[in-house]
Design an enzyme around this catalytic site. Sequence first.
Site, short mmCIF file in Angstrom:
data_model
loop_
_atom_site.label_atom_id
_atom_site.label_comp_id
_atom_site.label_asym_id
_atom_site.label_seq_id
_atom_site.Cartn_x
_atom_site.Cartn_y
_atom_site.Cartn_z
CG ASN A 11 -1.90 1.06 1.28
OD1 ASN A 11 -1.84 1.97 0.44
ND2 ASN A 11 -2.79 1.03 2.23
NE ARG A 95 -6.44 1.06 -0.11
CZ ARG A 95 -6.48 2.22 0.54
NH1 ARG A 95 -5.39 2.70 1.11
NH2 ARG A 95 -7.58 2.91 0.60
CG HIS A 184 -13.39 2.58 2.70
ND1 HIS A 184 -14.14 3.53 3.38
CD2 HIS A 184 -12.10 2.85 3.00
CE1 HIS A 184 -13.34 4.32 4.06
NE2 HIS A 184 -12.09 3.94 3.84
CG HIS A 212 -14.55 0.71 6.05
ND1 HIS A 212 -13.73 -0.38 5.81
CD2 HIS A 212 -13.71 1.70 6.43
CE1 HIS A 212 -12.48 -0.05 6.05
NE2 HIS A 212 -12.43 1.21 6.41
NE ARG A 245 -10.58 11.26 4.40
CZ ARG A 245 -10.58 9.99 4.01
NH1 ARG A 245 -11.45 9.56 3.12
NH2 ARG A 245 -9.70 9.14 4.50
CD GLU A 389 -9.42 -1.86 3.70
OE1 GLU A 389 -9.02 -1.54 4.84
OE2 GLU A 389 -9.76 -1.04 2.84
P1 ADP Z 1 -7.87 3.63 8.81
O1 ADP Z 1 -7.53 2.25 8.29
O2 ADP Z 1 -8.96 4.33 8.09
O3 ADP Z 1 -6.70 4.49 9.12
P2 ADP Z 1 -8.79 2.19 11.15
O4 ADP Z 1 -9.77 1.26 10.55
O5 ADP Z 1 -7.52 1.65 11.69
O6 ADP Z 1 -8.53 3.44 10.23
O7 ADP Z 1 -9.55 2.96 12.34
C1 ADP Z 1 -8.95 4.00 13.04
C2 ADP Z 1 -9.97 4.53 14.03
O8 ADP Z 1 -10.40 3.47 14.87
C3 ADP Z 1 -9.42 5.63 14.93
O9 ADP Z 1 -10.30 6.73 14.93
C4 ADP Z 1 -9.43 4.97 16.29
O10 ADP Z 1 -9.72 5.86 17.28
C5 ADP Z 1 -10.52 3.97 16.18
N1 ADP Z 1 -10.33 2.90 17.18
C6 ADP Z 1 -9.38 1.97 17.21
N2 ADP Z 1 -9.50 1.21 18.33
C7 ADP Z 1 -10.58 1.69 19.01
C8 ADP Z 1 -11.24 1.36 20.23
N3 ADP Z 1 -10.81 0.35 20.99
N4 ADP Z 1 -12.32 2.08 20.58
C9 ADP Z 1 -12.75 3.10 19.82
N5 ADP Z 1 -12.18 3.46 18.67
C10 ADP Z 1 -11.11 2.78 18.27
#
Ligand code: ADP
Length: 404
Positions: A11, A95, A184, A212, A245, A389
Amino acid sequence: MSDTKYALVLNSGSSSIKFQVLDPAADSTEPPFVSGIVEKIGEPKGHIKIQTETSKMEDTRPLLSHSVGLERAFGMMSLLGVGPQDLDLVAVGHRVVHGGPTFSGPVVIDDKVVEDIRDLIPLAPLHNPAHIDGIENARALLPGVPHVAVFDTSFFSTLPDKAAFYALDKDVATEHNIRRYGFHGTSHEYISAQVPGLLGKEPEDVNQITLHLGNGASAAAVRGGVAVDTSMGLTPLAGLVMGTRCGDIDPSIIFHLKRSAGMGVDDIDNLLNRKSGLKGLSGVNDFRELKEMIDNGDENAKLAYDVYIYQLRRFVGSYMLNLGRLDAISFTAGVGENAAQVRADAMAGLENFGIVMDAERNANRDVDGPFEISASDSAVKVFVVPTNEELAIARYAVKLAEQE
Ligand code: ADP
């Protein structure tokens, strides 16, 4: 090395390259065989981190370019005995965020595919150049392995015109490839493909909504395995409220900011993509921090949370109506998989629509795979389905490589 056939999934972003080596046949809950990140490219101190189940290696020498970073990362993997050359790599999956109108599914990469991805740069000026860089570097370093591009948009190439068209001048829209593409898609496809099995039904008999919710967030409506609507649009800025965003806003806000606040297009772009959403309203984009602030009585954090949930319910409601009959709703990604309160608030008070949550099931934290969070008598089943993913990309990459 074992007989396992591995895929490398890359990625490549503008400031980092994330990668994993995975066994595409593995269970989705298994950790990747190798994972790594190359970041801080072009900064005084670079950062490469490689991790296997039993070992870890880091390097902080400066990284002049993506290609130096990737080559060094592969070298570090070799030192750990898990270099791409040491493994029986079957495929490399890349990706790619934007496949535009050109790609309705994953493809084996050749020079023409690279040019086609290049032609789509106007639709994804931040993402596609970095992907092309990653693809070209990886093809140069691993020339003997098929490389496959998997697009975030392609699952949504099936959207009916009524969902894909914006009500704009049709000639202008056509000339500039303006339509709803959705993003996504790899995750929505991966999640939605598991739901019929959870329901004990055939895929063609299932109408579902997939949510998602990560840093980026999107909703999708899927009828009989085919995507029929989604919340992101020409770009991943549209739809739900996200970490940074804004999601859907009145487009005139942009003109207003230009005319009244004297902001330039790049400033507005930056505002909407990086300083809006939860962060814009509360100052933080991480849900865990947001929750802490709410618990401490911060009113801005509470407002951000309320706007987030309200917008999410708007989309769920409109998809329920347009699907006509709904069988399941699934939550995934960082917030969707971990924030039980978000799931509870998003689904609260919907008993009249056949959605009955089970608070105990929803609070369950000890499950690795998918689990149900609705009550046994809920007409619409609600699930948490962890996304993966990288695994989905690895599976596509190997499938296409084996067809070569
Ligand atoms: P991306 O792949 O879009 O960067 P993720 O799917 O890893 O994002 O999600 C990141 C988000 O998930 C962050 O906003 C984080 O705060 C939230 N997150 C991760 N673990 C927890 C948790 N235990 N409780 C609440 N939110 C969480």
